[in-house]
Write a protein that holds these residues in place. Structure first.
Motif, PDB file in Angstrom:
ATOM      1  N   TYR A  52      12.385   5.370   6.594  1.00 37.15           N
ATOM      2  CA  TYR A  52      11.396   4.645   5.789  1.00 37.15           C
ATOM      3  C   TYR A  52      10.437   3.865   6.688  1.00 37.15           C
ATOM      4  N   ARG A  91       9.750   4.346   9.824  1.00 37.49           N
ATOM      5  CA  ARG A  91       8.926   5.276  10.609  1.00 37.49           C
ATOM      6  C   ARG A  91       7.775   5.819   9.762  1.00 37.49           C
ATOM      7  N   HIS A  92       8.076   6.168   8.518  1.00 37.09           N
ATOM      8  CA  HIS A  92       7.046   6.701   7.614  1.00 37.09           C
ATOM      9  C   HIS A  92       5.970   5.648   7.336  1.00 37.09           C
ATOM     10  N   GLN A 102       2.050   5.751   8.414  1.00 37.37           N
ATOM     11  CA  GLN A 102       1.047   5.709   7.348  1.00 37.37           C
ATOM     12  C   GLN A 102       0.062   4.568   7.573  1.00 37.37           C
TER      13      GLN A 102
END
Length: 383
Positions: A140, A142-143, A147
């Motif tokens: 999560y 890392r995402h 983003q």
């Protein structure tokens, strides 16, 4: 044609980056009193502790180390790598670093974009944001970091981080993925790729962005230097976003520095049961950080008033939202059963007269909400 030799102050400051640890406030105060050239000459000559304001053992150690290197050689080496050494007073020097007071960098080694003119660090820093967080981040984290990096880069922001594993890596990669500008502030010389597993990423940043360090070429990172590096990240940027951080995470030191320097401090919430988000949640709960969820919200906080507004988030607008209150009350009174209900019962539930209820039922029928079934009215079933 032989290039002009560097001016004495640049040579003296280059020497200090190999002699001292970053953020040494005692050295900063000595520079204020003696000037950087006078200070370094004092080291060479073994000046008295009372004159330099430093301990005798420290002066002796510096004097001994000065004999082992030539700062002019370091300046020649950085030029061959396509970089430069910038100091206070240069047009490229980010003046916001002066907010660090006596612990501001004595100079910065920068490297990037080989075979082209280096972009001005001062100009890049004017529209920059730091993204920091845990090295051992979750999928999560890392995402979200990736983003944020891409969204901010697409909006023209320079993404600054430390090239470490985890959140730092994802933030840099997010900016690079959209051909954005990113800066890595290193805890080693700009010719040292650390951590080794991020060597290809650091080289990419050097090709597309900038590598920045207070430490001279060839100097290796230490645990203490990582903490000291964080103050530069906080001071260089308009604001700092913490994506994931445990209560004792080093990323929180960057956030605290940003807060102390009156920079915007922001945090991305995670799962309430996640230890890796506990530090971020504590920052937000204490009021030290503002909750953000995307790049637009970050840009709104740190950007220009009126020019970087995040779009307002609203839920979907349904046809029934446009009904006037009395009509909406009649619709709410119609049961979901196939048999429906008579007008008298609907009027009672809607607190309206039977005549007004019939009028509203016909209006709802024309809009496709209800239908008549004998003496009863029922909802239209959606297919």
């Amino acid at each position: 044609m032989t290039p002009d030799p560097p001016e004495p102050e640049r040579v003296a400051r280059a020497a200090l980056t190999r002699l001292i640890e970053p953020g040494d406030a005692a050295i900063g105060r000595a520079i204020q009193r003696l000037g950087v050239v006078g200070l370094v000459q004092g080291f060479y000559r073994g000046a008295s502790p009372s004159r330099l304001g430093l301990g005798a053992d420290r002066i002796t150690a510096y004097q001994e180390r000065l004999r082992k290197f030539n700062p002019a050689t370091d300046l020649e080496r950085i030029a061959k790598l396509g970089g430069k050494f910038i100091i206070p007073g240069d047009t490229e020097w980010p003046s916001q670093l002066d907010d660090l007071g006596d612990s501001r960098p004595v100079g910065l080694w920068i490297r990037g974009r080989p075979r082209t003119r280096l972009p001005s660090l001062r100009l890049l820093a004017l529209r920059s944001v730091a993204i920091v967080g845990s090295r051992a981040c979750t999928a999560y984290g890392r995402h979200i970091a990736g983003q944020l990096g891409s969204e901010l880069a697409e909006r023209g922001w320079v993404v600054v981080s430390g090239a470490a594993y985890g959140v730092d890596t994802a933030a840099h990669q997010g900016a690079l993925a959209v051909n954005g500008m990113t800066i890595a502030v290193l805890a080693s010389g700009v010719d040292i790729c650390y951590p080794r597993g991020n060597e290809s990423l650091i080289e990419r940043i050097g090709d597309a962005g900038l590598l920045v360090s207070e430490l001279a070429l060839g100097m290796n990172p230490t645990r203490f230097r990582f903490v000291l590096r964080n103050r530069v990240i906080a001071a260089l940027t308009r604001g700092t976003v913490v994506v994931e951080a445990a209560p004792r995470s080093g990323a929180l030191s960057t956030a605290r520095r940003a807060m102390d320097l009156n920079r915007h401090t922001m945090g991305v919430p995670g799962q309430v049961t996640s230890e890796l988000s506990a530090g971020v949640h504590a920052l937000i709960r204490s009021g030290a950080a503002t909750l953000v969820t995307n790049g637009a919200e970050v840009g709104e906080l740190i950007g220009s008033i009126g020019n970087d507004l995040a779009p307002e988030r609203v839920g979907p607008i349904l046809p029934r939202d446009a009904l006037v209150p009395s009509v909406a009350r009649v619709l709410e009174a119609v049961p979901a059963s196939a048999d429906g209900a008579p007008v008298q019962r609907l009027a009672q539930y809607a607190a309206l007269s039977p005549q007004e209820t019939v009028h509203h039922l016909h209006e709802l029928s024309s809009l496709g909400f209800v239908e008549r079934h004998g003496a009863h009215w029922r909802l239209v079933r959606r297919k």
